[in-house]
Design a protein around this motif. Structure first.
Motif, PDB file in Angstrom:
ATOM      1  N   TRP A   1       0.832  -1.213   0.000  1.00  0.00           N
ATOM      2  CA  TRP A   1       0.000   0.000   0.000  1.00  0.00           C
ATOM      3  C   TRP A   1       0.863   1.258   0.000  1.00  0.00           C
ATOM      4  CZ3 TRP A   1      -4.716  -0.634  -1.482  1.00  0.00           C
ATOM      5  CH2 TRP A   1      -5.381  -1.834  -1.215  1.00  0.00           C
TER       6      TRP A   1
ATOM      7  N   TRP B   1      -8.617   7.176  -4.271  1.00  0.00           N
ATOM      8  CA  TRP B   1      -9.712   6.319  -3.824  1.00  0.00           C
ATOM      9  C   TRP B   1      -9.887   5.120  -4.744  1.00  0.00           C
ATOM     10  CZ3 TRP B   1     -13.965   4.709  -6.475  1.00  0.00           C
ATOM     11  CH2 TRP B   1     -14.417   5.464  -7.561  1.00  0.00           C
TER      12      TRP B   1
ATOM     13  N   LEU C   1      -8.508   1.806  -3.508  1.00  0.00           N
ATOM     14  CA  LEU C   1      -9.081   1.139  -2.340  1.00  0.00           C
ATOM     15  C   LEU C   1      -9.856  -0.112  -2.745  1.00  0.00           C
ATOM     16  CD1 LEU C   1     -10.382   4.253  -0.378  1.00  0.00           C
ATOM     17  CD2 LEU C   1      -8.271   2.963   0.007  1.00  0.00           C
TER      18      LEU C   1
ATOM     19  N   SER D   1     -14.924   3.631   1.428  1.00  0.00           N
ATOM     20  CA  SER D   1     -13.923   4.318   2.247  1.00  0.00           C
ATOM     21  C   SER D   1     -14.049   4.002   3.729  1.00  0.00           C
ATOM     22  CB  SER D   1     -14.017   5.833   2.023  1.00  0.00           C
ATOM     23  OG  SER D   1     -15.327   6.303   2.278  1.00  0.00           O
TER      24      SER D   1
ATOM     25  N   CYS E   1     -12.099   0.912   4.559  1.00  0.00           N
ATOM     26  CA  CYS E   1     -10.706   0.843   4.101  1.00  0.00           C
ATOM     27  C   CYS E   1      -9.838   1.925   4.737  1.00  0.00           C
ATOM     28  CB  CYS E   1     -10.651   0.977   2.581  1.00  0.00           C
ATOM     29  SG  CYS E   1     -11.606  -0.242   1.683  1.00  0.00           S
TER      30      CYS E   1
ATOM     31  N   PHE F   1      -6.200   3.272   3.286  1.00  0.00           N
ATOM     32  CA  PHE F   1      -6.094   4.661   2.841  1.00  0.00           C
ATOM     33  C   PHE F   1      -5.004   5.390   3.610  1.00  0.00           C
ATOM     34  CE2 PHE F   1      -7.956   9.070   2.453  1.00  0.00           C
ATOM     35  CZ  PHE F   1      -7.667   9.197   1.099  1.00  0.00           C
TER      36      PHE F   1
ATOM     37  N   SER G   1     -10.789  14.085   1.447  1.00  0.00           N
ATOM     38  CA  SER G   1     -11.344  12.765   1.777  1.00  0.00           C
ATOM     39  C   SER G   1     -12.864  12.756   1.690  1.00  0.00           C
ATOM     40  CB  SER G   1     -10.899  12.346   3.180  1.00  0.00           C
ATOM     41  OG  SER G   1      -9.491  12.208   3.239  1.00  0.00           O
TER      42      SER G   1
ATOM     43  N   ILE H   1     -14.521  11.307  -1.597  1.00  0.00           N
ATOM     44  CA  ILE H   1     -14.357   9.937  -2.086  1.00  0.00           C
ATOM     45  C   ILE H   1     -15.673   9.318  -2.539  1.00  0.00           C
ATOM     46  CG2 ILE H   1     -13.718   7.588  -1.449  1.00  0.00           C
ATOM     47  CD1 ILE H   1     -11.504   8.727   0.295  1.00  0.00           C
TER      48      ILE H   1
END
Length: 329
Positions: free
Chosen positions: A130, A239, A242, A246, A249, A253, A271, A274
């Motif tokens: 990630w 996003w 992911l 959201s 996750c 993130f 954010s 998203i």
């Protein structure tokens, strides 16, 4: 009406590439799965592999495609792994093939040639994976923030409305779903537009999901397919990485942002975009499909597109997504 690609045969495409790039090609072509463009894998008699992309007529202006090519050149110069278009025998990365359609009109097919770059699909499984994805996005955006793109699509207030009007002009969706469909879309628009009005825009990939990323041992992560390059908020590219909504996750993130911010800062206010952006993407995808539904290749793969059952499901999916948008306010 003749569909945009009905007159472009693989043989004509190969001949155009052969002439423009002075290549001695084998007589074998491999079609790649693309409904927006026509993409073919080609090989020279010397065993060199290339990918030829013929852009859908009318979708982009010449200036917009050249901005895509310019962005790729800047990224390559910054040593970010991307596949950059090659220059033809006249030094141009965007030659064109002109063909006469069935109604006697001429259609111009811009095309580009790329070196074929192999690699493994990349599935993020560890924290380091990630972080790597975040670093790649941060490096791309550090270059993207240097200058604007003047001819690419822009994530701005009113964009969702444009897609909705496009569907409406085509008599879509199905009459039984129309009221619910547009009611959900209007509510999402009322949330999305104010957020976009305050967002900082930069050149982004636009379709930055893991399907467009290959892992090349010794080189790192290779980012492919800049067709949807746009001026948009940074979070649009993030996003898409992911694995789910959201609110499910947060850990992934956070790791993406940790890697991203090694190269440029991220505005945490983005954010909130998203889930509204996910709604926008769903509508965009429907408009994209509607444009292509008369192409024979599209209809072979999606024979039920546009049916009553199709639109019932799409409307229910939009209502589910609207609930996520509302819950994140």
């Amino acid at each position: 009406m003749t569909a945009p690609f009905d007159v472009l045969t693989p043989d004509l495409a190969m001949e155009a590439v052969r002439e423009a790039f002075a290549l001695d090609l084998e007589g074998i072509w491999i079609p790649y799965p693309s409904y927006v463009n026509r993409v073919y894998g080609l090989r020279t008699t010397e065993g060199r592999d290339f990918v030829a992309k013929f852009y859908r007529p009318g979708r982009w202006t010449t200036e917009a495609i050249r901005e895509e090519h310019s962005f790729l050149a800047e990224l390559a110069e910054a040593e970010i792994p991307v596949a950059s278009p090659l220059a033809d025998s006249e030094g141009d990365t965007l030659p064109a093939l002109v063909l006469e359609t069935g109604d006697g009109r001429e259609t111009r097919y811009p095309f580009a040639l790329f070196p074929r770059r192999g690699g493994r699909g990349f599935d993020a499984e560890t924290d380091e994976d990630w972080l790597r994805l975040g670093r790649l996005a941060g490096r791309v955006h550090a270059v993207g923030a240097r200058r604007p793109a003047e001819h690419r699509a822009t994530f701005r207030p009113g964009l969702l409305t444009e897609y909705l009007r496009e569907l409406e002009r085509e008599g879509l969706p199905h009459p039984e779903c129309r009221a619910e469909f547009f009611e959900a879309a209007e509510e999402a628009r009322s949330i999305l537009d104010p957020l976009l009005a305050n967002a900082r825009l930069l050149r982004i990939h636009g379709d930055f999901h893991r399907g467009n990323i290959l892992d090349r041992p010794g080189e790192g992560l290779l980012l492919m397919d800049f067709d949807d390059m746009a001026m948009g908020p940074a979070v649009q590219d993030l996003w898409l990485l992911l694995p789910g909504p959201s609110d499910e996750c947060a850990r992934e993130f956070a790791l993406i942002l940790e890697g991203y911010e090694e190269f440029r800062p991220f505005d945490p206010r983005e954010s909130a975009l998203i889930e509204p952006l996910r709604f926008l993407r769903m509508i965009h995808y429907l408009a994209w499909q509607a444009r292509q539904r008369r192409d024979s290749g599209f209809l072979r793969h999606f024979p039920d597109w546009g049916s009553r059952a199709f639109w019932i499901k799409e409307t229910e999916d939009l209502k589910d997504q609207l609930r996520r948008v509302d819950s994140g306010r």
